[in-house]
Design an enzyme around this catalytic site. Structure first.
Site, mmCIF file in Angstrom:
data_model
loop_
_atom_site.group_PDB
_atom_site.id
_atom_site.type_symbol
_atom_site.label_atom_id
_atom_site.label_comp_id
_atom_site.label_asym_id
_atom_site.label_seq_id
_atom_site.Cartn_x
_atom_site.Cartn_y
_atom_site.Cartn_z
ATOM 1 N N ASN A 26 0.870 -1.173 0.000
ATOM 2 C CA ASN A 26 0.000 0.000 0.000
ATOM 3 C C ASN A 26 0.911 1.229 0.000
ATOM 4 O OD1 ASN A 26 -1.868 1.984 0.506
ATOM 5 N ND2 ASN A 26 -2.754 1.004 2.327
ATOM 6 N N ARG A 110 -2.518 -2.059 -3.560
ATOM 7 C CA ARG A 110 -3.734 -1.289 -3.327
ATOM 8 C C ARG A 110 -3.634 -0.003 -4.151
ATOM 9 N NH1 ARG A 110 -6.121 1.113 2.325
ATOM 10 N NH2 ARG A 110 -8.069 1.806 1.400
ATOM 11 N N HIS A 199 -12.928 2.853 -0.334
ATOM 12 C CA HIS A 199 -12.975 1.792 0.694
ATOM 13 C C HIS A 199 -13.734 0.580 0.162
ATOM 14 C CE1 HIS A 199 -12.840 5.052 4.103
ATOM 15 N NE2 HIS A 199 -11.610 4.662 3.793
ATOM 16 N N HIS A 227 -18.031 1.871 7.494
ATOM 17 C CA HIS A 227 -16.571 1.759 7.643
ATOM 18 C C HIS A 227 -16.107 3.049 8.310
ATOM 19 C CE1 HIS A 227 -12.390 0.722 6.181
ATOM 20 N NE2 HIS A 227 -12.272 2.005 6.493
ATOM 21 N N ARG A 260 -11.482 15.038 7.599
ATOM 22 C CA ARG A 260 -12.234 15.521 6.432
ATOM 23 C C ARG A 260 -13.643 15.934 6.841
ATOM 24 N NH1 ARG A 260 -11.023 10.248 3.474
ATOM 25 N NH2 ARG A 260 -8.782 10.407 3.090
ATOM 26 N N ARG A 303 -10.135 8.048 20.787
ATOM 27 C CA ARG A 303 -9.782 7.807 22.196
ATOM 28 C C ARG A 303 -9.497 9.138 22.881
ATOM 29 N NH1 ARG A 303 -5.883 3.231 19.894
ATOM 30 N NH2 ARG A 303 -5.891 4.827 18.302
ATOM 31 N N VAL A 350 -12.786 2.991 14.444
ATOM 32 C CA VAL A 350 -13.834 3.521 15.315
ATOM 33 C C VAL A 350 -14.998 2.530 15.388
ATOM 34 C CG1 VAL A 350 -15.453 5.434 15.656
ATOM 35 C CG2 VAL A 350 -13.176 5.886 14.709
ATOM 36 N N GLY A 351 -15.418 2.038 14.249
ATOM 37 C CA GLY A 351 -16.591 1.151 14.199
ATOM 38 C C GLY A 351 -16.393 -0.121 15.012
ATOM 39 N N GLU A 402 -8.553 -5.556 5.171
ATOM 40 C CA GLU A 402 -8.385 -5.125 3.781
ATOM 41 C C GLU A 402 -7.234 -5.859 3.089
ATOM 42 O OE1 GLU A 402 -8.845 -0.837 5.078
ATOM 43 O OE2 GLU A 402 -9.661 -0.737 3.057
HETATM 44 P P1 AMP Z 1 -8.403 3.075 10.890
HETATM 45 O O1 AMP Z 1 -8.323 4.179 9.883
HETATM 46 O O2 AMP Z 1 -9.434 2.033 10.564
HETATM 47 O O3 AMP Z 1 -7.064 2.482 11.245
HETATM 48 O O4 AMP Z 1 -8.934 3.745 12.242
HETATM 49 C C1 AMP Z 1 -8.131 4.641 12.977
HETATM 50 C C2 AMP Z 1 -8.993 5.358 14.000
HETATM 51 O O5 AMP Z 1 -9.697 4.412 14.808
HETATM 52 C C3 AMP Z 1 -8.192 6.175 15.001
HETATM 53 O O6 AMP Z 1 -7.917 7.465 14.502
HETATM 54 C C4 AMP Z 1 -9.140 6.253 16.182
HETATM 55 O O7 AMP Z 1 -10.007 7.359 16.029
HETATM 56 C C5 AMP Z 1 -9.972 4.984 16.073
HETATM 57 N N1 AMP Z 1 -9.649 3.998 17.110
HETATM 58 C C6 AMP Z 1 -8.667 3.084 17.108
HETATM 59 N N2 AMP Z 1 -8.697 2.354 18.248
HETATM 60 C C7 AMP Z 1 -9.724 2.813 18.988
HETATM 61 C C8 AMP Z 1 -10.278 2.479 20.267
HETATM 62 N N3 AMP Z 1 -9.776 1.503 21.017
HETATM 63 N N4 AMP Z 1 -11.344 3.185 20.694
HETATM 64 C C9 AMP Z 1 -11.874 4.179 19.934
HETATM 65 N N5 AMP Z 1 -11.393 4.539 18.731
HETATM 66 C C10 AMP Z 1 -10.340 3.874 18.258
#
Ligand code: AMP
Length: 426
Positions: A26, A110, A199, A227, A260, A303, A350-351, A402
């Site tokens: 990537n 990717r 995505h 997502h 964003r 967090r 986050v999800g 992914e």
């Molecule tokens: P991703 O782009 O899927 O890697 O998601 C990254 C984002 O997930 C981070 O910027 C955080 O906002 C969120 N995140 C990661 N771990 C946690 C957690 N344990 N609790 C809440 N948000 C989290």
């Protein structure tokens, strides 16, 4: 519907590892992430990142490589992506696993923007590289790095097939009414202005995984996939086919994201150009990098946002509310488009991890048959149902993978397999 235990689920991908593992690359504008993946079970055999590629001055690149539970971190001069990949390949030799022993079957790249050209993974040849390069005007920040990564990797790993997997490909199946912007059709056609969606690899993987863990055929399910990572997007998937998604010409449209803005009145841009004297690049930076949760609260990690909210910070509380309000609107809109929602699936950083976001998004949606059970929602783990037993719609958490999805698409492209038959047979 309930979750079928893993041991009782047929794995339609069980033959995918017969030829070895897949190296997934990537390439970002200043980074290279890589993962050596087993396309059957999906475990990352080794993974690494090289950041701050091509930084000006004395700044060194930061290199990490993880293998066998050990993480190596070091600094290095990384002037370009070629050197980044050479360093990565050196780490495989030095720390392991040696790629010759791991038996690389293919390299998966990717690629962010496939325009209207690519609706699935393709085995890379010179013509494919040229076509990806011709899409640079649509993704000026991303596609040049992707092209560079592909060129260097083909040079250094010339013995195996290379496959391009596009973030936009899944959404090439969107119906015209979902991908068409209501602007002058001649201007739009002349400049390829339409919605592409991003995505896609994750949305497709999660929609397929939902069906598999429930022991259902993807053709029979209506699913909303949320997502929610640092970038965030929603999709409505009907019978395995997307009928709408929140990102558009670029990944800027739609949900509120880490940095964003997501949807804004386009006239905000004219207003700021006329009255704040901002030029196009400043506006691009404002909406892509200085907006969203960061712009509203000063932080983009959920967090940290939670800590600020718990400390009584009003800006952080408003950022959370704006984020959730937008998500709820998309869930409602997609429920209307789907007519019936079997599953709402939360995924990405986050999800998967933030129970408060999931609870807030589903709060008050009982009328749509959507709710979360507080105890189930607070539990951690892999794929899980977090809604109570009485709802008509399942709310689920389904971790996205992914790199695994890219690795499987590589096998499908090289072996000419139909992804639909693979996904639905389980
Ligand atoms: P991703 O782009 O899927 O890697 O998601 C990254 C984002 O997930 C981070 O910027 C955080 O906002 C969120 N995140 C990661 N771990 C946690 C957690 N344990 N609790 C809440 N948000 C989290």
């Amino acid at each position: 519907m309930s979750i079928v235990p893993e041991s009782e689920r047929p794995n339609p991908y069980s033959a995918y590892g017969a030829h070895g593992s897949v190296l997934v690359l990537n390439s970002g504008s200043s980074s290279l992430k890589y993962q050596l993946v087993n396309p059957v079970g999906g475990e990352a055999i080794a993974a690494g990142t090289i950041e701050r590629i091509g930084e000006a001055g004395d700044a060194k690149g930061i290199v990490t490589h993880t293998y066998g539970g050990n993480r190596t971190r070091r600094e290095a001069d990384v002037p370009d992506h070629g050197e980044a990949l050479r360093i990565a390949l050196g780490l495989f030799d030095e720390i392991g696993p040696r790629l010759s022993d791991a038996g690389i079957y293919a390299v998966g790249h990717r690629v962010v923007h496939g325009g209207a050209e690519f609706s699935g993974p393709v085995v890379v040849d010179d013509d494919v590289v040229d076509r990806i390069e011709s899409l640079v005007p649509l993704a000026p920040l991303h596609n040049p790095a992707n092209v560079q990564g592909i060129r260097v990797a083909r040079e250094l790993l010339g013995d195996v097939p290379h496959v391009a997997v596009f973030d936009t490909a899944f959404f090439q199946a969107l119906p015209a009414e979902a991908y068409t912007y209501a602007i002058d059709r001649e201007v739009a056609a002349a400049h390829d202005v339409r919605r592409y969606g991003f995505h896609g690899t994750s949305h497709q993987y999660v929609a397929g995984k939902v069906a598999r863990v429930l022991g259902r055929r993807v053709q029979d399910l209506h699913t909303i996939v949320l997502h929610l990572g640092n970038g965030a997007s929603a999709s409505a998937v009907k019978g395995g086919v997307p009928i709408d998604t929140s990102m558009g010409l670029t990944p800027l449209e739609g949900l509120v994201m880490g940095t964003r803005s997501g949807d804004v009145d386009p006239a905000v841009v004219f207003h700021l150009a006329r009255n704040a004297g901002m030029d196009i690049d400043e506006l691009d930076t404002l909406l892509n990098k200085r907006s969203g949760v960061l712009g509203l609260s000063g932080v983009n990690d959920f967090r940290e946002l939670r800590r600020l909210i718990d400390d009584g910070d009003e800006d952080a509380a408003l950022a959370f509310d704006v984020y959730v309000h937008r998500l709820k609107k998309y869930v409602g809109a997609y429920a209307a488009l789907l007519g019936r929602v079997d599953v709402v699936a939360f995924t990405a950083g986050v999800g998967e991890n933030d129970a408060a976001v999931r609870a807030a998004v589903c709060e008050g949606l009982e009328g749509l048959g959507i709710a979360v059970d507080p105890e189930r929602n607070a539990a951690r783990g892999g794929e899980r149902i977090v809604s109570p037993d009485w709802t008509s719609t399942l709310v689920m958490v389904v971790p996205t993978m992914e790199e695994l999805a890219i690795a499987r698409q590589c096998v499908e492209a090289v072996e000419h397999l139909s992804p639909a038959s693979a996904v639905t047979s389980g």
